[in-house]
Design an enzyme around this catalytic site. Structure first.
Site, PDB file in Angstrom:
ATOM      1  N   LYS A  97       0.771  -0.989   0.014  1.00 27.16           N
ATOM      2  CA  LYS A  97      -0.092  -0.032   0.075  1.00 27.16           C
ATOM      3  C   LYS A  97       1.064   1.205   0.029  1.00 27.16           C
ATOM      4  CE  LYS A  97      -2.811   2.766   3.112  1.00 27.16           C
ATOM      5  NZ  LYS A  97      -3.692   2.676   4.235  1.00 27.16           N
ATOM      6  N   GLY A 158      -7.521   8.459  10.660  1.00 27.87           N
ATOM      7  CA  GLY A 158      -7.854   8.459  11.926  1.00 27.87           C
ATOM      8  C   GLY A 158      -9.034   9.490  12.431  1.00 27.87           C
ATOM      9  N   ALA A 185      -9.429   5.151   4.951  1.00 27.14           N
ATOM     10  CA  ALA A 185      -9.313   6.211   5.980  1.00 27.14           C
ATOM     11  C   ALA A 185     -10.699   7.099   6.383  1.00 27.14           C
ATOM     12  CB  ALA A 185      -8.250   7.306   5.538  1.00 27.14           C
ATOM     13  N   GLY A 186     -10.728   7.211   7.593  1.00 29.45           N
ATOM     14  CA  GLY A 186     -11.849   8.007   7.857  1.00 29.45           C
ATOM     15  C   GLY A 186     -13.211   7.423   8.078  1.00 29.45           C
TER      16      GLY A 186
END
Lengths: 258, 66
Positions: A97, A158, A185-186
């Protein structure tokens, strides 16, 4: 009938990828991986602390799980390439990644450097899943550079804020057919995961929201179920939205009818 | 002989092979990667690579990450 979720020729039954950071203990991590049903987890590479003799995290990840090593810590393409080569040398596969970040406040990915790193590493036979800001031109460039998937951010890493980038992710889903779109993400609660899947994302990746929950294993299971229902909703082509009401019950036969 | 290992300057007796250095450390060698002066040293080469003055050595392993 759903189409299979395939990355670089490998079919994954689960559309839920899990990050392994921030877990309270390695035992909790292992239980959470099992409960999540995931088949691919992200890990990072770091300097060994020579004073600690810490147990290796890999002992707690079931053997059949794909390791997707991230390039966290890389501030440019060159550093990402270096980390990827180190990861491959460790002997646990070549799935990477790419994560190139040089902004400490928002941890936003640098798309231009990510494209450069993808080009080099895909050329060396790596399977590259780049973490990216959801920009259509960048996504096209990543596909052209040889990415095996693209991983647009839902919101800041995060942050647990959900799909702040919803509209831009939808554009990628509509326009990028060559590789899977994995929202990363998120994603903070299962409903965010379901929303991403309802939009038509091929998969999602969650770390913080699971790892920092009071009960990570149970939370992972909740996310896994949300992914399944979100996907089912996408496939069933749920009804359109309207800014006017539309009665669900018949508009005839009322008791007050004359 | 001074070596820079994981960012710290450490002093060791001269003529030390990478393999013997690693074996002296209290670390699990199973899933680590070694880089000397930004060049990856393959596991098979550990016994015949010698550490030299001011070599920059990186000992890397997997940790949790997102």
């Amino acid at each position: 009938m759903d189409k299979p979720f395939i990355i670089a020729g490998k079919e994954l039954k689960s559309r839920f990828l899990l990050g392994t950071g921030k877990f309270g203990s390695k035992e909790i991590l292992r239980d959470t991986i099992i409960q999540s049903g995931t088949e691919a987890v992200t890990v990072a590479l770091r300097r060994i602390d020579l004073n600690l003799n810490e147990e290796n995290i890999l002992f707690y990840i079931p053997k059949d799980i794909i390791l997707l090593t991230n390039t966290s810590g890389a501030r440019n393409a060159k550093e990402a390439i270096r980390i990827a080569r180190l990861a491959r040398e460790a002997g646990y596969g070549n799935w990477i990644k790419i994560e190139v970040i040089n902004d400490c406040k928002y941890l936003l990915p640098d798309n231009a450097e990510t494209i450069k790193a993808t080009e080099v590493l895909a050329g060396e036979g790596f399977i590259i899943l780049p973490y990216m800001h959801p920009d259509l031109y960048a996504a096209r460039a990543l596909v052209k550079a040889g990415a095996a998937a693209v991983m647009p951010l839902g919101s800041l890493i995060g942050s647990n804020l959900g799909l702040e980038m919803k509209m831009m992710i939808k554009i990628l889903i509509n326009e990028i057919d060559e590789v899977p779109i994995i929202v990363d993400a998120g994603i903070g609660v299962p409903v965010h995961a379901a929303q991403a899947m309802e939009l038509g994302a091929d998969a999602i990746l969650v770390n913080t929201a699971v790892a920092t929950a009071a009960d990570p294993a149970k939370t992972a299971k909740a996310f896994a179920e949300a992914v399944i229902s979100g996907r089912a909703a996408y496939l069933s082509k749920t009804a359109n939205q309207s800014f006017m009401a539309s009665a669900s019950s018949p508009l005839t036969g009322y008791l007050h009818d004359q | 002989m001074k070596l820079i290992i994981n960012g710290k300057i450490l002093t060791y007796p001269a003529s030390l092979s990478l393999q013997s250095y690693l074996e002296q450390q209290n670390i699990d060698l199973e899933a680590i990667v070694v880089e000397i002066n930004e060049k990856i040293i393959k596991r098979i080469d550990w016994p015949r690579v010698n550490l030299n003055e001011f070599d920059v050595v990186e000992l890397i392993s997997f940790v949790g990450g997102g």
